[in-house]
Scaffold this motif. Sequence first.
Motif, PDB file in Angstrom:
ATOM      1  N   GLN A  73       0.857  -1.187   0.000  1.00 39.51           N
ATOM      2  CA  GLN A  73       0.000   0.000   0.000  1.00 39.51           C
ATOM      3  C   GLN A  73       0.896   1.241   0.000  1.00 39.51           C
ATOM      4  OE1 GLN A  73      -3.345  -0.374  -0.259  1.00 39.51           O
ATOM      5  NE2 GLN A  73      -2.896  -2.561  -0.260  1.00 39.51           N
ATOM      6  N   ALA A  82      -3.166   7.323   7.646  1.00 42.61           N
ATOM      7  CA  ALA A  82      -3.233   5.914   8.021  1.00 42.61           C
ATOM      8  C   ALA A  82      -3.305   5.032   6.772  1.00 42.61           C
ATOM      9  CB  ALA A  82      -4.436   5.660   8.909  1.00 42.61           C
ATOM     10  N   ASP A 134      -4.350   1.339   5.236  1.00 40.43           N
ATOM     11  CA  ASP A 134      -5.150   0.134   5.458  1.00 40.43           C
ATOM     12  C   ASP A 134      -4.316  -1.061   5.015  1.00 40.43           C
ATOM     13  OD1 ASP A 134      -7.045  -1.800   5.835  1.00 40.43           O
ATOM     14  OD2 ASP A 134      -8.514  -0.957   4.436  1.00 40.43           O
ATOM     15  N   THR A 162      -6.470  -6.380   2.908  1.00 39.83           N
ATOM     16  CA  THR A 162      -6.984  -6.323   1.533  1.00 39.83           C
ATOM     17  C   THR A 162      -8.406  -6.853   1.410  1.00 39.83           C
ATOM     18  OG1 THR A 162      -5.957  -8.462   1.050  1.00 39.83           O
ATOM     19  CG2 THR A 162      -4.692  -6.492   0.499  1.00 39.83           C
ATOM     20  N   GLU A 203     -12.433  -6.874   1.737  1.00 33.23           N
ATOM     21  CA  GLU A 203     -13.447  -5.822   1.685  1.00 33.23           C
ATOM     22  C   GLU A 203     -14.280  -5.772   2.956  1.00 33.23           C
ATOM     23  OE1 GLU A 203     -15.806  -5.953  -1.853  1.00 33.23           O
ATOM     24  OE2 GLU A 203     -14.062  -6.281  -3.113  1.00 33.23           O
ATOM     25  N   SER A 249     -11.244  -3.578   7.822  1.00 29.83           N
ATOM     26  CA  SER A 249     -10.025  -2.801   7.608  1.00 29.83           C
ATOM     27  C   SER A 249      -9.177  -2.792   8.875  1.00 29.83           C
ATOM     28  CB  SER A 249     -10.368  -1.354   7.244  1.00 29.83           C
ATOM     29  OG  SER A 249     -11.044  -1.307   6.016  1.00 29.83           O
ATOM     30  N   ALA A 250      -7.904  -2.557   8.704  1.00 35.24           N
ATOM     31  CA  ALA A 250      -6.982  -2.378   9.823  1.00 35.24           C
ATOM     32  C   ALA A 250      -6.005  -1.285   9.400  1.00 35.24           C
ATOM     33  CB  ALA A 250      -6.250  -3.672  10.152  1.00 35.24           C
ATOM     34  N   PHE A 251      -6.111  -0.145  10.045  1.00 34.94           N
ATOM     35  CA  PHE A 251      -5.295   1.006   9.665  1.00 34.94           C
ATOM     36  C   PHE A 251      -4.081   1.119  10.577  1.00 34.94           C
ATOM     37  CE2 PHE A 251      -9.418   1.957   7.909  1.00 34.94           C
ATOM     38  CZ  PHE A 251      -9.100   2.489   6.672  1.00 34.94           C
ATOM     39  N   ARG A 252      -2.965   1.482   9.983  1.00 34.81           N
ATOM     40  CA  ARG A 252      -1.726   1.704  10.739  1.00 34.81           C
ATOM     41  C   ARG A 252      -1.213   3.099  10.439  1.00 34.81           C
ATOM     42  NH1 ARG A 252       1.028  -3.830  10.451  1.00 34.81           N
ATOM     43  NH2 ARG A 252      -0.411  -5.006  11.721  1.00 34.81           N
TER      44      ARG A 252
END
Length: 144
Positions: free
Chosen positions: A77, A103, A105, A108, A110, A113-116
């Motif tokens: 990403q 952030a 995501d 992958t 749908e 989500s996991a945001f960093r």
Amino acid sequence: MTTYPGIEELKAQAKRLRQAMNDRGTALTHSAALEMIARQHGARDWNTLAALAARPNAAPKTPLFVGAHIRGRYLNQPFAGEILSLSALPGGLHRITIHFDEAVDVVTFESFSAFRRRVSAQIDADGVSPRKTSNGVPHLVLDL
């Protein structure tokens, strides 16, 4: 970044060295002269120096330092962010911590989500993580 003369110049240096040694009464083979030239340039042997000299002298990479703003891909990403910490590790690797501007995501799927915003990883001299995802993509790739 170390730059090396071209192969032809290195061979000419070996030829001049061989001639100078022969003029002084010390016989020196061409291969021995090549090995000595390699040592003078900091390489372990002629083959190593020839390989280094054959590589194009590319433009210098973007320097990495704490506070630098960088771009790249994390888990495939795209990101932009700031280097918060950078330290050398054995084996030519570095440990880097990056705070993303926005952030990222990292999932992958749908359905969730996991945001960093901040990640730590190891990178090599090319800014690529030796660790890879299950499909072979490096975890972190910096645009240097």
